[in-house]
Structure formats: structure tokens, C-alpha cells
Scaffold this motif. Structure first.
Motif, short mmCIF file in Angstrom:
data_model
loop_
_atom_site.label_atom_id
_atom_site.label_comp_id
_atom_site.label_asym_id
_atom_site.label_seq_id
_atom_site.Cartn_x
_atom_site.Cartn_y
_atom_site.Cartn_z
N SER A 30 8.91 -17.73 -26.46
CA SER A 30 9.72 -17.51 -25.25
C SER A 30 8.96 -16.68 -24.22
O SER A 30 9.00 -16.98 -23.02
N ARG A 31 8.27 -15.65 -24.68
CA ARG A 31 7.50 -14.81 -23.74
C ARG A 31 6.39 -15.61 -23.06
O ARG A 31 6.15 -15.46 -21.87
N THR A 32 5.73 -16.44 -23.84
CA THR A 32 4.61 -17.20 -23.28
C THR A 32 5.11 -18.24 -22.28
O THR A 32 4.50 -18.46 -21.23
N LEU A 33 6.24 -18.88 -22.59
CA LEU A 33 6.83 -19.83 -21.64
C LEU A 33 7.23 -19.13 -20.35
O LEU A 33 7.01 -19.65 -19.26
N ARG A 34 7.82 -17.94 -20.47
CA ARG A 34 8.20 -17.19 -19.27
C ARG A 34 6.98 -16.80 -18.45
O ARG A 34 6.98 -16.89 -17.22
N ALA A 35 5.93 -16.38 -19.13
CA ALA A 35 4.70 -16.00 -18.42
C ALA A 35 4.10 -17.20 -17.70
O ALA A 35 3.62 -17.08 -16.57
N GLY A 36 4.16 -18.36 -18.35
CA GLY A 36 3.66 -19.57 -17.70
C GLY A 36 4.46 -19.92 -16.46
O GLY A 36 3.89 -20.28 -15.42
N ARG A 37 5.78 -19.80 -16.56
CA ARG A 37 6.64 -20.11 -15.42
C ARG A 37 6.37 -19.15 -14.26
O ARG A 37 6.29 -19.57 -13.10
N LEU A 38 6.24 -17.87 -14.55
CA LEU A 38 5.97 -16.89 -13.49
C LEU A 38 4.63 -17.19 -12.81
O LEU A 38 4.53 -17.12 -11.58
N ALA A 39 3.63 -17.52 -13.59
CA ALA A 39 2.32 -17.83 -13.02
C ALA A 39 2.38 -19.10 -12.18
O ALA A 39 1.80 -19.17 -11.09
#
Length: 289
Positions: A30-39
Motif C-alpha cells: 500500500s505504501r509503495t502504491l501511494r508513493a507511485g501515485r504521488l510521484a
């Protein structure tokens, strides 16, 4: 010994309890998906490709089709943002095949990513069937964007009826990016109908909306439409100005091939000698290639 037996029996009784534990969320995924979306939202495409790649590996380890689809869609979008349509096509196509093999319906955004990549690679015949499947999609945003790409294909083929049909499917959208799509297709329709003034007006509106939506690649494309309309209007310096501005945007995002093509166009049509000289200096300053 009796105490040990009692503990084992209690443990066994607990194992047979009818209550079902709640599924454990994968917080790392979940954290990695959120980081990808923010980027991705910030236009940091290289970082988004990396984050979504990490998420995709984690989702495959988890063997979770929905997470695989989310991560692959984000990575394909980031690759498109980088200008790497070939990798985006291959990423989307591979995961769509994987999902179909599992009996999972293909997600509309991932289908759209493959279609968009195919269009950018000069494969409209491969893109169009995918886009048609999205016309009645429950994902309204994907359907709107698919209509836009259909319109681009129709415009490239000088197919006025198909272009107008694609525009009609867009309706009257509200979000900046979809309003920009509609304005750009309006400009292309006007250009096809040889209404240069309307084409310039709608292309400039599309460019402004692209700026508001942080879609700088789309902004450059709208400026090129405006340049085409200025050429139709017989205004060479205005054509040169639009092409020059589009070239500067392309150069800023590292697309030197597009920058060279657009600067060459601007220099070749500029009637003003000072403008022509300035464009020539920018052209000479580009890296060789």
C-alpha cells in the motif's frame, strides 16, 4: 506433563474456533502504491516507474490480481509520461494477458494504457479495437480519454465523421484535463473544416487548460495544432511562434527530437529576420542527434 497437555488442548481448541480472522493488509504494498501515485501526479515519472515497479513485484508475490492491475496501470502511465511508449505497451499487454488467463476482466485504465501506447507507436490499427471496447465502459474517465484518442486517430486519417463522433462522445466534461481534450478535438474539427480562426482559439484554450492540468506534453501538442491553424490562416510569424513555444517545452522535458523538428519548422516559416535568427541559435544549441 498435565499442564503441557492442557496447553496443547487449548491451542487445538483455538485452531478449531469458527471465527475467521480478518485478512491482513499488505502495508508495504500500500505504501509503495501511494508513493507511485504521488510521484505520478507530480510528474516525477522516473520515480513513479520505480515505485510502481516495486509495487508490481510485491503484488505478484502476493498473487493479488487487483493489486497487479493497479501497479501495472500506474507503471504504464509513468512510462508514457517518460515518453517510453514501447515499454508502456509491453507492460500493459503482458499484465492484461495475465489477468485474462486468470479469468479476471481487464481493467479499463490498463486497456487504455495499452491503446494509448499503441497510438503513440504509430499503430492506430492496434489501438482502435482496444479503444472501441471502452466506449461503454463503466469507468467514465477511461471512456472519455478513449474518445479523445479515437479522435486523434480520426484526425490523423482526415476522417471528419469519425472525429466528430469521437467529440460527441466526450459531451461537456468538467475536469481540466477532459475539457482540454474536448477543446483540442474542437480545434482539430475546425482545422479540418478550414476555419483557422476558430481552430486557433480552441487550440489556445486547450493549451491553457493543459497548463492548468499540469499536462505539458499535451500543451505542446495543442500549440502544434495552433501552428497548423496559423499556417492555414497565412500567418507565418504566428505559426513560427506557436511552433517555437512547443519546441521549448519539448526541449525542457528532454524530447530533443521533437524540439529539433519544431525549431526547424519555426525557423523555416518565420518571416521576421530577428525571430528567425533567435530560433536558429536555439536550434544550434541543441545536443547533436
Amino acid at each position: 506433563m498435565r499442564a503441557l497437555l492442557l496447553i496443547l488442548l487449548l491451542a487445538a481448541c483455538g485452531a478449531r474456533a469458527p471465527t475467521t480472522p480478518a485478512p491482513q493488509p499488505d502495508e508495504a504494498l500500500s505504501r509503495t502504491l501511494r508513493a507511485g501515485r504521488l510521484a505520478l501526479d507530480a510528474g516525477r515519472f522516473e520515480e513513479a516507474v520505480r515505485q510502481y515497479g516495486d509495487a508490481l513485484r510485491r503484488a505478484r508475490e502476493r498473487d493479488a490480481p487487483a493489486d497487479i492491475a493497479d501497479a501495472a496501470t500506474g507503471r504504464a502511465a509513468a512510462l508514457l509520461g517518460q515518453g517510453n511508449a514501447l515499454a508502456a505497451r509491453d507492460q500493459a499487454a503482458a499484465v492484461l494477458l495475465d489477468l485474462r488467463r486468470r479469468g479476471v476482466a481487464p481493467p479499463a485504465p490498463l486497456t487504455l494504457a495499452e491503446a494509448t501506447a499503441r497510438y503513440r507507436l504509430g499503430d492506430p490499427d492496434g489501438a482502435l479495437p482496444l479503444l472501441i471496447t471502452l466506449r461503454e465502459s463503466a469507468d467514465h474517465d477511461a471512456a472519455l480519454r478513449a474518445a479523445f484518442v479515437e479522435g486523434l486517430i480520426a484526425d490523423a486519417r482526415q476522417d471528419g465523421p469519425a472525429l466528430r463522433a469521437a467529440r460527441a462522445r466526450q459531451g461537456t466534461p468538467q475536469a481540466f484535463n477532459f475539457r482540454a481534450d474536448a477543446a483540442e478535438l474542437d480545434a482539430r474539427i475546425a482545422l479540418l473544416g478550414r476555419d483557422a480562426a476558430l481552430a486557433i482559439s480552441r487550440a489556445e484554450e486547450a493549451a491553457t487548460l493543459r497548463r492548468d492540468a499540469l499536462d505539458y506534453r499535451g500543451l505542446g501538442r495543442a500549440l502544434e495544432v495552433a501552428a497548423d491553424a496559423a499556417r492555414l490562416a497565412g500567418e507565418p510569424d504566428r505559426e513560427a511562434d506557436f511552433a517555437w513555444r512547443a519546441a521549448q517545452g519539448a526541449s525542457a522535458r528532454g524530447d530533443q527530437a521533437a524540439a529539433r523538428r519544431l525549431l526547424t519548422r519555426a525557423r523555416n516559416v518565420a518571416a521576421d529576420s530577428a525571430m528567425r535568427a533567435a530560433i536558429g541559435r536555439e536550434l544550434a544549441a541543441l545536443p547533436p542527434g
